[in-house]
Design a protein around this motif. Structure first.
Motif, PDB file in Angstrom:
ATOM      1  N   MET A 169       0.853  -1.192   0.000  1.00  0.00           N
ATOM      2  CA  MET A 169       0.000   0.000   0.000  1.00  0.00           C
ATOM      3  C   MET A 169       0.890   1.244   0.000  1.00  0.00           C
ATOM      4  O   MET A 169       1.742   1.389   0.868  1.00  0.00           O
ATOM      5  CB  MET A 169      -0.883  -0.001   1.249  1.00  0.00           C
ATOM      6  CG  MET A 169      -1.951   1.091   1.256  1.00  0.00           C
ATOM      7  SD  MET A 169      -2.861   1.155   2.830  1.00  0.00           S
ATOM      8  CE  MET A 169      -3.371  -0.542   3.035  1.00  0.00           C
ATOM      9  N   ASP A 170       0.710   2.108  -1.009  1.00  0.00           N
ATOM     10  CA  ASP A 170       1.534   3.306  -1.053  1.00  0.00           C
ATOM     11  C   ASP A 170       0.674   4.561  -1.158  1.00  0.00           C
ATOM     12  O   ASP A 170      -0.562   4.503  -1.266  1.00  0.00           O
ATOM     13  CB  ASP A 170       2.557   3.235  -2.194  1.00  0.00           C
ATOM     14  CG  ASP A 170       1.909   3.108  -3.569  1.00  0.00           C
ATOM     15  OD1 ASP A 170       0.792   3.646  -3.763  1.00  0.00           O
ATOM     16  OD2 ASP A 170       2.504   2.472  -4.460  1.00  0.00           O
TER      17      ASP A 170
ATOM     18  N   GLN B 170      -1.609   4.916  -4.283  1.00  0.00           N
ATOM     19  CA  GLN B 170      -2.774   4.038  -4.217  1.00  0.00           C
ATOM     20  C   GLN B 170      -3.881   4.662  -3.362  1.00  0.00           C
ATOM     21  O   GLN B 170      -5.065   4.583  -3.701  1.00  0.00           O
ATOM     22  CB  GLN B 170      -2.388   2.679  -3.641  1.00  0.00           C
ATOM     23  CG  GLN B 170      -1.614   1.783  -4.597  1.00  0.00           C
ATOM     24  CD  GLN B 170      -1.198   0.490  -3.943  1.00  0.00           C
ATOM     25  OE1 GLN B 170      -0.646   0.491  -2.833  1.00  0.00           O
ATOM     26  NE2 GLN B 170      -1.456  -0.625  -4.618  1.00  0.00           N
ATOM     27  N   LEU B 171      -3.482   5.249  -2.270  1.00  0.00           N
ATOM     28  CA  LEU B 171      -4.470   5.892  -1.392  1.00  0.00           C
ATOM     29  C   LEU B 171      -5.117   7.081  -2.091  1.00  0.00           C
ATOM     30  O   LEU B 171      -6.318   7.313  -1.959  1.00  0.00           O
ATOM     31  CB  LEU B 171      -3.809   6.336  -0.081  1.00  0.00           C
ATOM     32  CG  LEU B 171      -3.269   5.215   0.819  1.00  0.00           C
ATOM     33  CD1 LEU B 171      -2.666   5.805   2.082  1.00  0.00           C
ATOM     34  CD2 LEU B 171      -4.370   4.215   1.170  1.00  0.00           C
TER      35      LEU B 171
ATOM     36  N   PHE C 170      -7.645   5.669  -4.505  1.00  0.00           N
ATOM     37  CA  PHE C 170      -8.819   5.136  -3.808  1.00  0.00           C
ATOM     38  C   PHE C 170      -9.733   6.258  -3.325  1.00  0.00           C
ATOM     39  O   PHE C 170     -10.961   6.176  -3.461  1.00  0.00           O
ATOM     40  CB  PHE C 170      -8.377   4.266  -2.627  1.00  0.00           C
ATOM     41  CG  PHE C 170      -9.516   3.762  -1.791  1.00  0.00           C
ATOM     42  CD1 PHE C 170     -10.481   2.920  -2.321  1.00  0.00           C
ATOM     43  CD2 PHE C 170      -9.642   4.153  -0.466  1.00  0.00           C
ATOM     44  CE1 PHE C 170     -11.546   2.461  -1.548  1.00  0.00           C
ATOM     45  CE2 PHE C 170     -10.691   3.702   0.305  1.00  0.00           C
ATOM     46  CZ  PHE C 170     -11.652   2.850  -0.233  1.00  0.00           C
TER      47      PHE C 170
ATOM     48  N   ILE D 255      -6.782  -0.073  -8.143  1.00  0.00           N
ATOM     49  CA  ILE D 255      -7.709  -0.360  -7.041  1.00  0.00           C
ATOM     50  C   ILE D 255      -7.749  -1.860  -6.764  1.00  0.00           C
ATOM     51  O   ILE D 255      -7.778  -2.293  -5.595  1.00  0.00           O
ATOM     52  CB  ILE D 255      -9.117   0.170  -7.356  1.00  0.00           C
ATOM     53  CG1 ILE D 255      -9.087   1.697  -7.521  1.00  0.00           C
ATOM     54  CG2 ILE D 255     -10.101  -0.222  -6.254  1.00  0.00           C
ATOM     55  CD1 ILE D 255      -8.594   2.462  -6.326  1.00  0.00           C
TER      56      ILE D 255
ATOM     57  N   LYS E 127      -5.326  -3.982  -7.266  1.00  0.00           N
ATOM     58  CA  LYS E 127      -4.069  -4.294  -6.591  1.00  0.00           C
ATOM     59  C   LYS E 127      -4.122  -3.910  -5.120  1.00  0.00           C
ATOM     60  O   LYS E 127      -3.643  -4.643  -4.244  1.00  0.00           O
ATOM     61  CB  LYS E 127      -2.925  -3.561  -7.287  1.00  0.00           C
ATOM     62  CG  LYS E 127      -1.559  -3.877  -6.699  1.00  0.00           C
ATOM     63  CD  LYS E 127      -0.450  -3.132  -7.431  1.00  0.00           C
ATOM     64  CE  LYS E 127       0.910  -3.426  -6.816  1.00  0.00           C
ATOM     65  NZ  LYS E 127       1.996  -2.672  -7.498  1.00  0.00           N
ATOM     66  N   LEU E 128      -4.734  -2.746  -4.834  1.00  0.00           N
ATOM     67  CA  LEU E 128      -4.878  -2.298  -3.441  1.00  0.00           C
ATOM     68  C   LEU E 128      -5.758  -3.265  -2.667  1.00  0.00           C
ATOM     69  O   LEU E 128      -5.438  -3.623  -1.517  1.00  0.00           O
ATOM     70  CB  LEU E 128      -5.481  -0.884  -3.409  1.00  0.00           C
ATOM     71  CG  LEU E 128      -5.753  -0.284  -2.027  1.00  0.00           C
ATOM     72  CD1 LEU E 128      -4.462  -0.160  -1.220  1.00  0.00           C
ATOM     73  CD2 LEU E 128      -6.416   1.099  -2.157  1.00  0.00           C
ATOM     74  N   GLU E 129      -6.853  -3.701  -3.267  1.00  0.00           N
ATOM     75  CA  GLU E 129      -7.746  -4.658  -2.600  1.00  0.00           C
ATOM     76  C   GLU E 129      -7.016  -5.971  -2.328  1.00  0.00           C
ATOM     77  O   GLU E 129      -7.214  -6.600  -1.272  1.00  0.00           O
ATOM     78  CB  GLU E 129      -8.980  -4.902  -3.465  1.00  0.00           C
ATOM     79  CG  GLU E 129      -9.931  -3.703  -3.510  1.00  0.00           C
ATOM     80  CD  GLU E 129     -11.128  -3.928  -4.413  1.00  0.00           C
ATOM     81  OE1 GLU E 129     -12.235  -3.516  -4.032  1.00  0.00           O
ATOM     82  OE2 GLU E 129     -10.933  -4.512  -5.504  1.00  0.00           O
TER      83      GLU E 129
ATOM     84  N   GLU F  14      -3.782  -6.319  -1.822  1.00  0.00           N
ATOM     85  CA  GLU F  14      -2.832  -6.085  -0.734  1.00  0.00           C
ATOM     86  C   GLU F  14      -3.545  -6.009   0.610  1.00  0.00           C
ATOM     87  O   GLU F  14      -3.040  -6.497   1.630  1.00  0.00           O
ATOM     88  CB  GLU F  14      -2.045  -4.798  -0.988  1.00  0.00           C
ATOM     89  CG  GLU F  14      -1.086  -4.883  -2.159  1.00  0.00           C
ATOM     90  CD  GLU F  14      -0.293  -3.601  -2.340  1.00  0.00           C
ATOM     91  OE1 GLU F  14      -0.298  -2.756  -1.416  1.00  0.00           O
ATOM     92  OE2 GLU F  14       0.332  -3.427  -3.404  1.00  0.00           O
ATOM     93  N   VAL F  15      -4.720  -5.386   0.618  1.00  0.00           N
ATOM     94  CA  VAL F  15      -5.502  -5.265   1.858  1.00  0.00           C
ATOM     95  C   VAL F  15      -6.069  -6.619   2.256  1.00  0.00           C
ATOM     96  O   VAL F  15      -6.221  -6.929   3.446  1.00  0.00           O
ATOM     97  CB  VAL F  15      -6.624  -4.219   1.678  1.00  0.00           C
ATOM     98  CG1 VAL F  15      -7.592  -4.238   2.855  1.00  0.00           C
ATOM     99  CG2 VAL F  15      -6.038  -2.826   1.514  1.00  0.00           C
TER     100      VAL F  15
END
Length: 294
Positions: A1-2, A5-6, A9, A36, A38-40, A42-43
């Motif tokens: 998460m970088d 990305q935030l 989002f 998004i 990729k972020l999901e 990672e989360v």
């Protein structure tokens, strides 16, 4: 998460539309969708519910959205503070001011400049409590000198001095012959007053109300300079802080004390509690406070 990305989002959440968010971010929609996803990944949880025509946040998405906004805000603040310390050093300060400080602030700055001759000082008009809070919290100003009463946990407020509010009349006004005036003397006279949101306006209206007297408002203004000009042209009377009327202005009008203990106001210096202020700026703040301790 970088960080990026935030940002992506938050943009999608604010727009609730991938296409509009991509346009705002100046990237392609597929790139945004992939970021998004990729972020999901990672989360480890979906952040957006895509089953309906309109996007909705999942519980995990709601949590991340609220936390991400705080993170991005803190990063913006850090950039500003680091820029002051590293890029500009301690070479600039922005002070929000009101008109009535014109007689004493230059004296403070004169002494301050002896120790910090290269400091660039920006003086800007900041009037009204909402503008004071917005200016400080958006990092537009370092310090603000105001008579507005600030009840905000994020702000540090230091009282500087108290001053009287006095009646201001045209030179040839009949009331100019009296030594001291009452609220009753001023009642029904054509009155010039500050606009909504100004502490001085509230103080004046409160004084008339407590005296159970009418006030005949004919003009609403934002600047004392305008009020004095209207008085000078015999268009009405007003009540202003006595310190504003020092100097050449005093010769063009008549000022009279009012027999009313409520017509006084406090002046404060206000700044953001958690903002890092470089040493040179903290020194000016100290000089302002100490000027009124002698």
């Amino acid at each position: 998460m970088d960080f990026k990305q935030l940002q992506y989002f938050i943009a999608v959440t604010d727009q609730m539309n991938f296409s509009k968010a991509a346009e705002k971010l100046h990237i392609s929609q597929p790139s945004l969708s992939n970021a998004i996803k990729k972020l999901e990944h990672e989360v480890g949880s979906p952040l957006l519910e895509r089953n309906t025509r309109n996007l909705q946040l999942t519980e995990a998405g709601e949590l991340l959205y609220e936390r991400a906004k705080v993170i991005l805000k803190n990063m913006e603040v850090l950039k500003i503070e680091m820029d002051e310390v590293i890029v500009h050093g301690t070479s600039e300060i922005t002070i929000g001011a009101m008109e009535s400080i014109k007689h004493w602030l230059p004296k403070v700055i004169t002494e301050y400049k002896k120790g910090y001759p290269q400091m660039m000082i920006h003086l800007v008009d900041i009037l009204g409590s909402k503008r004071v809070k917005k200016s400080l919290k958006s990092y537009k100003t370092h310090l603000i000198i105001t008579n507005q009463i600030m009840n905000d946990e994020e702000l540090e407020v230091k009282s500087l001095y108290e001053e009287r509010l006095v009646a201001v009349l045209p030179l040839n006004h009949p009331l100019a012959e009296k030594d001291k005036l009452t609220i009753g003397d001023l009642s029904d006279e054509p009155f010039i007053i500050g606009t909504e949101g100004f502490q001085t306006r509230r103080d004046i209206l409160d004084a008339f109300d407590k005296a159970e007297k009418n006030i005949n408002i004919q003009f609403e203004i934002e600047r004392f300079e305008t009020a004095v000009s209207l008085v000078r042209e015999n268009l009405g009377i007003t009540i202003l802080p006595e310190n504003y009327l020092k100097g050449p202005t005093a010769k063009t009008i008549v000022q009279k004390e009012i027999d009313c203990p409520n017509l006084r106001r406090n002046v404060y210096v206000v700044y953001l509690k958690n903002r890092h202020l470089p040493l040179a700026i903290r020194q000016l703040l100290t000089d302002i406070v100490q000027f009124f301790e002698h």
